[in-house]
Design a protein around this motif. Sequence first.
Motif, PDB file in Angstrom:
ATOM      1  N   GLU A  80     -17.043   4.156   0.944  1.00 33.98           N
ATOM      2  CA  GLU A  80     -16.177   5.098   1.642  1.00 33.98           C
ATOM      3  C   GLU A  80     -14.782   4.524   1.862  1.00 33.98           C
ATOM      4  O   GLU A  80     -13.782   5.253   1.822  1.00 33.98           O
ATOM      5  CB  GLU A  80     -16.807   5.489   2.986  1.00 33.98           C
ATOM      6  N   LEU A  81     -14.697   3.221   2.071  1.00 32.20           N
ATOM      7  CA  LEU A  81     -13.388   2.594   2.232  1.00 32.20           C
ATOM      8  C   LEU A  81     -12.575   2.679   0.941  1.00 32.20           C
ATOM      9  O   LEU A  81     -11.356   2.897   0.977  1.00 32.20           O
ATOM     10  CB  LEU A  81     -13.558   1.134   2.646  1.00 32.20           C
ATOM     11  N   ILE A  82     -13.248   2.507  -0.200  1.00 36.01           N
ATOM     12  CA  ILE A  82     -12.552   2.607  -1.489  1.00 36.01           C
ATOM     13  C   ILE A  82     -11.989   4.013  -1.668  1.00 36.01           C
ATOM     14  O   ILE A  82     -10.847   4.204  -2.103  1.00 36.01           O
ATOM     15  CB  ILE A  82     -13.495   2.240  -2.648  1.00 36.01           C
ATOM     16  N   VAL A  83     -12.787   5.016  -1.322  1.00 36.91           N
ATOM     17  CA  VAL A  83     -12.317   6.400  -1.421  1.00 36.91           C
ATOM     18  C   VAL A  83     -11.127   6.628  -0.486  1.00 36.91           C
ATOM     19  O   VAL A  83     -10.121   7.251  -0.862  1.00 36.91           O
ATOM     20  CB  VAL A  83     -13.463   7.375  -1.082  1.00 36.91           C
ATOM     21  N   SER A  84     -11.224   6.102   0.731  1.00 35.54           N
ATOM     22  CA  SER A  84     -10.127   6.270   1.690  1.00 35.54           C
ATOM     23  C   SER A  84      -8.850   5.604   1.195  1.00 35.54           C
ATOM     24  O   SER A  84      -7.742   6.107   1.407  1.00 35.54           O
ATOM     25  CB  SER A  84     -10.524   5.693   3.052  1.00 35.54           C
ATOM     26  N   ALA A  85      -9.007   4.454   0.532  1.00 38.57           N
ATOM     27  CA  ALA A  85      -7.832   3.704   0.062  1.00 38.57           C
ATOM     28  C   ALA A  85      -7.041   4.462  -0.998  1.00 38.57           C
ATOM     29  O   ALA A  85      -5.855   4.185  -1.209  1.00 38.57           O
ATOM     30  CB  ALA A  85      -8.266   2.344  -0.479  1.00 38.57           C
ATOM     31  N   LEU A  86      -7.682   5.419  -1.682  1.00 37.59           N
ATOM     32  CA  LEU A  86      -6.976   6.182  -2.710  1.00 37.59           C
ATOM     33  C   LEU A  86      -5.791   6.944  -2.137  1.00 37.59           C
ATOM     34  O   LEU A  86      -4.818   7.216  -2.851  1.00 37.59           O
ATOM     35  CB  LEU A  86      -7.941   7.162  -3.383  1.00 37.59           C
ATOM     36  N   ALA A  87      -5.866   7.289  -0.855  1.00 37.46           N
ATOM     37  CA  ALA A  87      -4.819   8.105  -0.254  1.00 37.46           C
ATOM     38  C   ALA A  87      -3.883   7.308   0.648  1.00 37.46           C
ATOM     39  O   ALA A  87      -3.016   7.897   1.303  1.00 37.46           O
ATOM     40  CB  ALA A  87      -5.464   9.240   0.559  1.00 37.46           C
ATOM     41  N   LEU A  88      -4.015   5.991   0.687  1.00 33.84           N
ATOM     42  CA  LEU A  88      -3.184   5.196   1.580  1.00 33.84           C
ATOM     43  C   LEU A  88      -1.773   5.024   1.022  1.00 33.84           C
ATOM     44  O   LEU A  88      -1.583   4.948  -0.193  1.00 33.84           O
ATOM     45  CB  LEU A  88      -3.809   3.821   1.811  1.00 33.84           C
ATOM     46  N   PRO A  89      -0.780   4.921   1.876  1.00 30.16           N
ATOM     47  CA  PRO A  89       0.611   4.761   1.417  1.00 30.16           C
ATOM     48  C   PRO A  89       0.880   3.348   0.914  1.00 30.16           C
ATOM     49  O   PRO A  89       0.158   2.405   1.248  1.00 30.16           O
ATOM     50  CB  PRO A  89       1.425   5.048   2.686  1.00 30.16           C
ATOM     51  N   GLU A  90       1.920   3.218   0.100  1.00 27.97           N
ATOM     52  CA  GLU A  90       2.290   1.907  -0.415  1.00 27.97           C
ATOM     53  C   GLU A  90       2.778   0.984   0.701  1.00 27.97           C
ATOM     54  O   GLU A  90       2.528  -0.215   0.688  1.00 27.97           O
ATOM     55  CB  GLU A  90       3.372   2.038  -1.486  1.00 27.97           C
ATOM     56  N   GLN A  91       3.484   1.539   1.664  1.00 31.79           N
ATOM     57  CA  GLN A  91       3.994   0.749   2.771  1.00 31.79           C
ATOM     58  C   GLN A  91       3.403   1.279   4.076  1.00 31.79           C
ATOM     59  O   GLN A  91       3.181   2.480   4.219  1.00 31.79           O
ATOM     60  CB  GLN A  91       5.520   0.806   2.812  1.00 31.79           C
TER      61      GLN A  91
END
Length: 260
Positions: free
Chosen positions: A108-119
């Motif tokens: 689930e963390l990997i899926v969440s990371a797909l939408a995280l901002p670069e900064q």
Amino acid sequence: MTQQLSIDFARRPLLSYAHDYPHGATEPWHHHDCAQLIHTLSGVVKVETPHGSWVVPPSRGVWLPAGTRHALQIVGAVAARTLFVHPLARADLPAACQVVQISPLLRELIVSALALPEQYAPGSRAERIYELILDEIRVMDVLPFGLPLPQSERLLALCQRIQQAPGEAWTLERAADELCVAGRTLARHFSRETGLQFSDWLRRARLSIALTRLAQGDSVLRVALDLGYDSPSAFSAMFRRVLGVTPANYFPAAETRPLR
């Protein structure tokens, strides 16, 4: 010549990437200047390195340290979620190639990371997710799907011969006869070069082939007989010991496909 692929991390310790592969796709030999975790949601990925091969079943992952030369073969329709991890993100990242268990939390963390901002700001949700992913990577359980290859020419040729005819009645004594050496001598050299006993290596080789064949839709019966098992039940028992479920439950389609 191996291609080097560079990843732009900006200010992030890792980058999450989603990619779907059709059956039969390949990626040629290359390496990254960062570590890589490939998580498969479906299908099977076979990873080749100069030192062995790793077969990644659905819902598992493979960890590749920074700089690892590798090539990919895709079996079945593969939905992959990949993490590219900065080599200095943590001092204690895994140092060897390995097939790993992907925990529900890490998935689930990997899926969440797909939408995280670069900064992101210090102390933000994005930073906490990145840091938790790195924590989870450090405690991933290693699975016995790696197939290390010996480096000496004679032992490598023997292993290739076994992989070409996995259903034959291979024993340490027969393998030793093929090389015209004593069984104890072969056992000693085999363990030193692969880190595995001959019988364990043979079991992994057959499991690797089985995972690939079942992902292609071959029947459990056909795979079991081709790999030298006396019956599908004997093969299923081995499969269940390693993966925790029968091949029919792991690859439901394999139970209904015709023999081929």
